[in-house]
Write a protein that holds these residues in place. Sequence first.
Motif, mmCIF file in Angstrom:
data_model
loop_
_atom_site.group_PDB
_atom_site.id
_atom_site.type_symbol
_atom_site.label_atom_id
_atom_site.label_comp_id
_atom_site.label_asym_id
_atom_site.label_seq_id
_atom_site.Cartn_x
_atom_site.Cartn_y
_atom_site.Cartn_z
ATOM 1 N N LEU A 37 -33.150 -19.835 4.067
ATOM 2 C CA LEU A 37 -32.836 -20.430 5.368
ATOM 3 C C LEU A 37 -32.856 -19.343 6.431
ATOM 4 O O LEU A 37 -32.098 -18.376 6.348
ATOM 5 C CB LEU A 37 -31.465 -21.112 5.334
ATOM 6 N N LEU A 63 -35.198 -24.783 9.514
ATOM 7 C CA LEU A 63 -33.939 -25.424 9.871
ATOM 8 C C LEU A 63 -34.173 -26.514 10.911
ATOM 9 O O LEU A 63 -35.146 -26.457 11.677
ATOM 10 C CB LEU A 63 -32.961 -24.392 10.432
ATOM 11 N N TYR A 80 -26.528 -29.409 10.150
ATOM 12 C CA TYR A 80 -27.629 -28.652 9.545
ATOM 13 C C TYR A 80 -27.519 -28.693 8.024
ATOM 14 O O TYR A 80 -28.514 -28.883 7.313
ATOM 15 C CB TYR A 80 -27.595 -27.197 10.016
ATOM 16 N N ILE A 84 -30.167 -30.030 5.035
ATOM 17 C CA ILE A 84 -30.677 -29.147 3.982
ATOM 18 C C ILE A 84 -30.331 -29.694 2.597
ATOM 19 O O ILE A 84 -31.152 -29.632 1.668
ATOM 20 C CB ILE A 84 -30.114 -27.722 4.156
ATOM 21 N N GLY A 104 -28.870 -19.292 9.577
ATOM 22 C CA GLY A 104 -29.085 -19.798 8.220
ATOM 23 C C GLY A 104 -28.001 -19.389 7.248
ATOM 24 O O GLY A 104 -27.756 -20.093 6.267
ATOM 25 N N VAL A 107 -25.262 -21.899 7.783
ATOM 26 C CA VAL A 107 -25.694 -23.161 7.180
ATOM 27 C C VAL A 107 -25.616 -23.065 5.660
ATOM 28 O O VAL A 107 -25.158 -23.995 4.980
ATOM 29 C CB VAL A 107 -27.129 -23.517 7.633
#
Length: 293
Positions: A37, A63, A80, A84, A104, A107
Amino acid sequence: MRNSTPRAAEVRDLTISGGRRVRVRCWMGVGRPLVLLHGLLDDSEGWVQLARDTQRPCYALDLPGFGASSLPTRPRLSAYAEAIVEAMDQLDVDGCTLVGHSLGGGVATAVAERSDKVWALALLAPAGYGHIRVAEAVSLPIVRNIAEAALPLALVNPLTVTAAYATFVAHHRLPSKDLMDRVRRRAWRSGPGVRMAVETIAAAGRSEHGFTNRQIAFHGPVAALWGEHDALVNPGHLPTLQAAIPQAHAEVWRGMGHHPQRERPADLAHFIESHAVTGRTRRRPTLRVQRAA
């Protein structure tokens, strides 16, 4: 060791709830996969070199709001992460090491709390473990509107991008050519995604229920890495991460800025392999400061 023959990536578009799209780049390989990510203003192409420096299967996702992926449903890490998790379910990824850089990384932390498919985490200068001053400033309502309107013009100018990167991202370090090329190419459609991402980062740093105020509900191996010269997500966030994730192995690499996947990809592949993929959970945090290679 760097592969002598670069692996080619397969590009796929996944459809998740609400008809939204998540783009993923897949590199086939052997062993437990890495799910990758990226951070702010980047996309899945930013992991090409790391994918060449490991034999493991790699799945790099755009993303929400970046690359070819649809916008998130709201400007929060949880939104987010939900996207994912849905994408990982479609990829049938199981028992992965989740690698997250900057935005990322925040996330990835949220995904690890929601999915039993994540066996290990590698967090590279992750957002969400402290205040990020640039994000706080740009997320103010008046500044946010002006910044979104001006962003495309700023991003197509290489001098502006270079100066901003050297000042706000990595002390006196220049961005890589591939990153600059992609930022300029996507400048005119990046505004809404960048705006929501900046709001997300700012909100994560001040949330009462954020990572700064609790322990993370993930107990697998965790490896965390910062660059000494990272000006965007500085190493001062590291103590907060170690309080939130007591088992984390953490390192600060001297001479490095904000992008280990570009500045030291082979070393990063070894770091992930040693401290996340094959790492063991620890009862006490560890910290090592490494000299520049």
